[in-house]
Design a protein around this motif. Sequence first.
Motif, short mmCIF file in Angstrom:
data_model
loop_
_atom_site.label_atom_id
_atom_site.label_comp_id
_atom_site.label_asym_id
_atom_site.label_seq_id
_atom_site.Cartn_x
_atom_site.Cartn_y
_atom_site.Cartn_z
N TRP A 48 0.86 -1.18 0.00
CA TRP A 48 0.00 0.00 0.00
C TRP A 48 0.89 1.23 0.00
CZ3 TRP A 48 -0.94 4.33 2.97
CH2 TRP A 48 -2.15 4.98 2.75
N HIS A 49 0.50 2.25 -0.74
CA HIS A 49 1.32 3.46 -0.83
C HIS A 49 0.46 4.68 -1.11
CE1 HIS A 49 3.44 6.47 -3.34
NE2 HIS A 49 4.33 6.35 -2.39
N SER A 50 0.84 5.80 -0.52
CA SER A 50 0.19 7.06 -0.87
C SER A 50 1.12 8.22 -0.56
CB SER A 50 -1.10 7.25 -0.07
OG SER A 50 -1.74 8.46 -0.47
N LEU A 51 1.15 9.19 -1.45
CA LEU A 51 1.70 10.49 -1.10
C LEU A 51 0.65 11.16 -0.23
CD1 LEU A 51 3.22 11.63 -4.50
CD2 LEU A 51 4.49 11.22 -2.38
N VAL A 52 1.07 12.07 0.63
CA VAL A 52 0.15 12.76 1.52
C VAL A 52 0.46 14.26 1.47
CG1 VAL A 52 -0.64 13.00 3.92
CG2 VAL A 52 0.05 10.75 3.06
N ASN A 53 -0.58 15.06 1.30
CA ASN A 53 -0.40 16.50 1.32
C ASN A 53 -0.20 16.92 2.78
OD1 ASN A 53 -0.77 19.30 1.43
ND2 ASN A 53 -2.09 19.28 -0.37
N PRO A 54 0.99 17.44 3.13
CA PRO A 54 1.26 17.79 4.53
C PRO A 54 0.63 19.11 4.97
CG PRO A 54 3.17 18.32 3.20
CD PRO A 54 2.15 17.69 2.27
N ILE A 58 7.37 21.76 2.22
CA ILE A 58 8.43 20.79 2.54
C ILE A 58 9.76 21.54 2.47
CG2 ILE A 58 9.55 18.64 1.87
CD1 ILE A 58 6.91 17.89 0.42
N PRO A 59 10.56 21.52 3.55
CA PRO A 59 11.84 22.22 3.54
C PRO A 59 12.79 21.68 2.45
CG PRO A 59 11.25 21.55 5.78
CD PRO A 59 10.27 20.89 4.83
N ALA A 60 13.62 22.56 1.92
CA ALA A 60 14.55 22.22 0.84
C ALA A 60 15.43 21.02 1.19
CB ALA A 60 15.42 23.42 0.48
N LYS A 61 15.91 20.94 2.43
CA LYS A 61 16.80 19.82 2.81
C LYS A 61 16.04 18.48 2.78
CE LYS A 61 16.09 20.20 7.69
NZ LYS A 61 16.35 20.41 9.00
N ILE A 68 10.87 14.21 -2.68
CA ILE A 68 9.44 14.54 -2.68
C ILE A 68 9.31 16.06 -2.65
CG2 ILE A 68 7.25 14.35 -1.44
CD1 ILE A 68 8.39 11.70 -0.24
N THR A 69 8.68 16.61 -3.70
CA THR A 69 8.56 18.05 -3.83
C THR A 69 7.17 18.54 -3.43
OG1 THR A 69 7.76 17.93 -6.11
CG2 THR A 69 10.18 18.00 -5.80
N ASN A 70 7.07 19.83 -3.20
CA ASN A 70 5.77 20.45 -2.90
C ASN A 70 4.79 20.22 -4.04
OD1 ASN A 70 6.21 21.71 -0.25
ND2 ASN A 70 7.80 22.85 -1.34
N GLU A 71 5.28 20.21 -5.27
CA GLU A 71 4.43 19.97 -6.43
C GLU A 71 3.86 18.55 -6.40
OE1 GLU A 71 6.77 23.31 -6.72
OE2 GLU A 71 7.64 21.30 -6.69
N MET A 72 4.68 17.59 -6.01
CA MET A 72 4.24 16.19 -5.97
C MET A 72 3.11 15.97 -4.97
SD MET A 72 7.96 14.31 -6.12
CE MET A 72 7.37 12.66 -5.80
N VAL A 73 3.13 16.67 -3.85
CA VAL A 73 2.11 16.46 -2.82
C VAL A 73 0.96 17.47 -2.93
CG1 VAL A 73 3.69 15.35 -1.21
CG2 VAL A 73 3.33 17.83 -1.07
N GLY A 74 1.08 18.43 -3.82
CA GLY A 74 0.06 19.48 -3.95
C GLY A 74 -1.34 18.93 -4.19
N ASP A 75 -1.46 17.91 -5.04
CA ASP A 75 -2.76 17.32 -5.35
C ASP A 75 -3.00 16.01 -4.60
OD1 ASP A 75 -3.46 19.36 -7.09
OD2 ASP A 75 -2.49 18.38 -8.80
N ALA A 76 -2.08 15.66 -3.72
CA ALA A 76 -2.22 14.40 -2.96
C ALA A 76 -3.30 14.57 -1.89
CB ALA A 76 -0.89 14.04 -2.30
N PRO A 77 -3.90 13.47 -1.43
CA PRO A 77 -4.89 13.57 -0.36
C PRO A 77 -4.24 14.01 0.95
CG PRO A 77 -4.39 11.26 -0.86
CD PRO A 77 -3.67 12.09 -1.87
N VAL A 78 -5.00 14.67 1.79
CA VAL A 78 -4.52 14.99 3.14
C VAL A 78 -4.63 13.71 3.97
CG1 VAL A 78 -5.08 17.46 3.00
CG2 VAL A 78 -6.77 15.82 3.94
N PHE A 79 -3.98 13.68 5.13
CA PHE A 79 -3.94 12.47 5.94
C PHE A 79 -5.33 11.91 6.25
CE2 PHE A 79 -3.78 9.91 9.74
CZ PHE A 79 -2.78 9.01 9.40
#
Length: 185
Positions: A48-54, A58-61, A68-79
């Motif tokens: 099972w896998h999911s990206l999650v919109n935090p 997301i800090p640069a480091k 994992i970039t901000n763009e990747m999680v932008g449309d992801a579901p929230v927790f």
Amino acid sequence: MKAFDYRFDPEQDYVVVDIETTGSWSNGDRITEIGAVKVRNHCVVDEWHSLVNPQRSIPAKIVQLTGITNEMVGDAPVFAEVADRFMEFMGDGIFVAHNVSFDYGFMAYEFERIARRFRFPKLCTCAGMRRRYPGHKSYGLGKLCEIYGISLDNHHRALCDARASAQLLNLINKKRSEEGYREAA
């Protein structure tokens, strides 16, 4: 909840979880990705896998570490939107992770945020490897994978790390089943 060293039961589901986060503090940082691998009798039976919109940047480091970039999680579901599916995947499994306190702590905190209970027996592959395969200088996931020839092509991505940790769990469980071991940690 304490971690236990259960006697190996081949019918027991072990759900090996890895998460990626915006940082290391469960009370302030948030989950960005969850990967989980279900193991029964030394075999992977489901993933099972999911990206999650935090819901924060997301800090640069962290982007540099995980990819994992901000763009990747932008449309992801929230927790809250993945919580039910994750619980369904967990079923009656034992929650397993490499450094289990980190992953379990984040999951418990996220469930607390949505006023839900999260309680599972847990097992740590890092502690299990220390106990059953002593003498290594490092018990980090990357180092153990190198030592035991476990593939870790995309380290610091949740599903990749969960798959690698599942292989460590199998090493531990093979020793446990040989020993018929039963002891609370």
